[in-house]
Design a protein around this motif. Structure first.
Motif, PDB file in Angstrom:
ATOM      1  N   UNK A  18      -3.780  -3.657  -4.702  1.00  0.00           N
ATOM      2  CA  UNK A  18      -3.310  -2.682  -5.686  1.00  0.00           C
ATOM      3  C   UNK A  18      -4.476  -1.858  -6.227  1.00  0.00           C
ATOM      4  N   UNK A  19      -5.604  -2.512  -6.493  1.00  0.00           N
ATOM      5  CA  UNK A  19      -6.769  -1.793  -7.038  1.00  0.00           C
ATOM      6  C   UNK A  19      -7.302  -0.764  -6.045  1.00  0.00           C
ATOM      7  N   UNK A  20      -7.449  -1.174  -4.796  1.00  0.00           N
ATOM      8  CA  UNK A  20      -7.974  -0.250  -3.780  1.00  0.00           C
ATOM      9  C   UNK A  20      -7.043   0.940  -3.610  1.00  0.00           C
ATOM     10  N   UNK A  21      -5.751   0.683  -3.539  1.00  0.00           N
ATOM     11  CA  UNK A  21      -4.784   1.765  -3.348  1.00  0.00           C
ATOM     12  C   UNK A  21      -4.700   2.648  -4.595  1.00  0.00           C
ATOM     13  N   UNK A  22      -4.997   2.086  -5.769  1.00  0.00           N
ATOM     14  CA  UNK A  22      -4.959   2.904  -6.993  1.00  0.00           C
ATOM     15  C   UNK A  22      -6.021   3.991  -6.968  1.00  0.00           C
ATOM     16  N   UNK A  23      -7.099   3.770  -6.221  1.00  0.00           N
ATOM     17  CA  UNK A  23      -8.187   4.747  -6.152  1.00  0.00           C
ATOM     18  C   UNK A  23      -7.841   5.910  -5.232  1.00  0.00           C
ATOM     19  N   UNK A  24      -7.096   5.608  -4.135  1.00  0.00           N
ATOM     20  CA  UNK A  24      -6.662   6.681  -3.237  1.00  0.00           C
ATOM     21  C   UNK A  24      -5.595   6.146  -2.286  1.00  0.00           C
ATOM     22  N   UNK A  25      -4.711   7.036  -1.915  1.00  0.00           N
ATOM     23  CA  UNK A  25      -3.699   6.711  -0.923  1.00  0.00           C
ATOM     24  C   UNK A  25      -4.407   6.278   0.359  1.00  0.00           C
ATOM     25  N   UNK A  26      -3.921   5.228   0.999  1.00  0.00           N
ATOM     26  CA  UNK A  26      -4.600   4.711   2.176  1.00  0.00           C
ATOM     27  C   UNK A  26      -3.608   4.101   3.149  1.00  0.00           C
ATOM     28  N   UNK A  27      -4.050   3.914   4.377  1.00  0.00           N
ATOM     29  CA  UNK A  27      -3.209   3.282   5.395  1.00  0.00           C
ATOM     30  C   UNK A  27      -3.753   1.885   5.687  1.00  0.00           C
ATOM     31  N   UNK A  28      -2.976   1.078   6.370  1.00  0.00           N
ATOM     32  CA  UNK A  28      -3.257  -0.330   6.550  1.00  0.00           C
ATOM     33  C   UNK A  28      -4.627  -0.664   7.105  1.00  0.00           C
ATOM     34  N   UNK A  29      -5.020  -0.032   8.196  1.00  0.00           N
ATOM     35  CA  UNK A  29      -6.294  -0.397   8.818  1.00  0.00           C
ATOM     36  C   UNK A  29      -7.477   0.006   7.943  1.00  0.00           C
ATOM     37  N   UNK A  30      -7.367   1.140   7.258  1.00  0.00           N
ATOM     38  CA  UNK A  30      -8.416   1.566   6.333  1.00  0.00           C
ATOM     39  C   UNK A  30      -8.524   0.563   5.174  1.00  0.00           C
ATOM     40  N   UNK A  31      -7.401   0.117   4.678  1.00  0.00           N
ATOM     41  CA  UNK A  31      -7.352  -0.885   3.618  1.00  0.00           C
ATOM     42  C   UNK A  31      -7.966  -2.200   4.096  1.00  0.00           C
TER      43      UNK A  31
ATOM     44  N   UNK B   8       8.788  -5.132  -3.228  1.00  0.00           N
ATOM     45  CA  UNK B   8       8.875  -5.384  -4.667  1.00  0.00           C
ATOM     46  C   UNK B   8       8.617  -4.130  -5.503  1.00  0.00           C
ATOM     47  N   UNK B   9       8.626  -2.973  -4.848  1.00  0.00           N
ATOM     48  CA  UNK B   9       8.489  -1.667  -5.497  1.00  0.00           C
ATOM     49  C   UNK B   9       7.155  -1.462  -6.206  1.00  0.00           C
ATOM     50  N   UNK B  10       6.116  -2.171  -5.740  1.00  0.00           N
ATOM     51  CA  UNK B  10       4.781  -1.959  -6.287  1.00  0.00           C
ATOM     52  C   UNK B  10       4.043  -0.875  -5.511  1.00  0.00           C
ATOM     53  N   UNK B  11       4.459  -0.671  -4.269  1.00  0.00           N
ATOM     54  CA  UNK B  11       3.897   0.357  -3.400  1.00  0.00           C
ATOM     55  C   UNK B  11       5.001   1.226  -2.848  1.00  0.00           C
ATOM     56  N   UNK B  12       4.666   2.468  -2.572  1.00  0.00           N
ATOM     57  CA  UNK B  12       5.555   3.332  -1.791  1.00  0.00           C
ATOM     58  C   UNK B  12       4.752   3.765  -0.573  1.00  0.00           C
ATOM     59  N   UNK B  13       5.454   4.216   0.443  1.00  0.00           N
ATOM     60  CA  UNK B  13       4.748   4.615   1.658  1.00  0.00           C
ATOM     61  C   UNK B  13       5.379   5.856   2.266  1.00  0.00           C
ATOM     62  N   UNK B  14       4.558   6.524   3.067  1.00  0.00           N
ATOM     63  CA  UNK B  14       5.007   7.696   3.805  1.00  0.00           C
ATOM     64  C   UNK B  14       4.292   7.673   5.158  1.00  0.00           C
ATOM     65  N   UNK B  15       5.010   8.028   6.205  1.00  0.00           N
ATOM     66  CA  UNK B  15       4.403   8.096   7.535  1.00  0.00           C
ATOM     67  C   UNK B  15       3.862   9.494   7.778  1.00  0.00           C
TER      68      UNK B  15
ATOM     69  N   UNK C 177      -0.733   7.120  17.180  1.00  0.00           N
ATOM     70  CA  UNK C 177       0.574   7.017  16.515  1.00  0.00           C
ATOM     71  C   UNK C 177       0.489   7.320  15.020  1.00  0.00           C
ATOM     72  N   UNK C 178       1.648   7.565  14.433  1.00  0.00           N
ATOM     73  CA  UNK C 178       1.715   7.850  13.000  1.00  0.00           C
ATOM     74  C   UNK C 178       1.144   6.685  12.213  1.00  0.00           C
ATOM     75  N   UNK C 179       0.613   7.010  11.037  1.00  0.00           N
ATOM     76  CA  UNK C 179       0.094   6.004  10.119  1.00  0.00           C
ATOM     77  C   UNK C 179       0.992   5.940   8.893  1.00  0.00           C
ATOM     78  N   UNK C 180       1.111   4.750   8.347  1.00  0.00           N
ATOM     79  CA  UNK C 180       1.883   4.539   7.135  1.00  0.00           C
ATOM     80  C   UNK C 180       0.897   4.513   5.965  1.00  0.00           C
ATOM     81  N   UNK C 181       0.963   5.535   5.111  1.00  0.00           N
ATOM     82  CA  UNK C 181       0.070   5.651   3.967  1.00  0.00           C
ATOM     83  C   UNK C 181       0.746   5.072   2.726  1.00  0.00           C
TER      84      UNK C 181
END
Length: 110
Positions: free
Chosen positions: A17-30, A57-64, A71-75
């Motif tokens: 949650x902390x890392x994603x709070x700093x910037x939108x990111x995708x799985x491998x970058x995370x 649990x609605x703590x994250x949202x994502x967009x491809x 392939x597309x990434x899920x951010x």
């Protein structure tokens, strides 16, 4: 410790949650960010189920989005509930880590 994996999952969720709070990111970058910051033994097989659970649990949202490399990434980004949960985690972590450090540092009272 029998429940060390449960403890680690809870801590990882807060770190995610902390890392994603700093910037939108995708799985491998995370995944790389978590490993770079000391979780050397983390496997991708541990990370992705956590991301699924946090999103469920609605703590994250994502967009491809299209990726320049294939392939597309899920951010992922934090939802309002995720922001609130991050605050709760940080407050809890601060209190718990101070108490544990006090005991491990032999600063026991009584």
């Amino acid at each position: 410790m029998a429940n060390s994996s449960q403890l680690l999952k809870g801590i990882l969720e807060g770190c995610i949650l902390k890392i994603i709070s700093k910037k939108e990111t995708y799985g491998y970058e995370l995944y790389n960010s978590i490993k770079t910051n000391g979780f050397d033994d983390l496997s991708e097989g541990t990370l992705y189920p956590l991301l699924i659970r946090l999103e469920k649990n609605n703590l994250l949202s994502s967009v491809s989005r299209d990726s320049p490399l294939g392939p597309k990434r899920k951010y992922y980004s934090l939802t309002k509930i995720g922001e609130e949960e991050l605050i709760v985690f940080c407050n809890s972590w601060d209190k718990i880590s101070k108490s544990v450090n006090k005991i491990l540092g032999d600063d026991l009272i009584g």
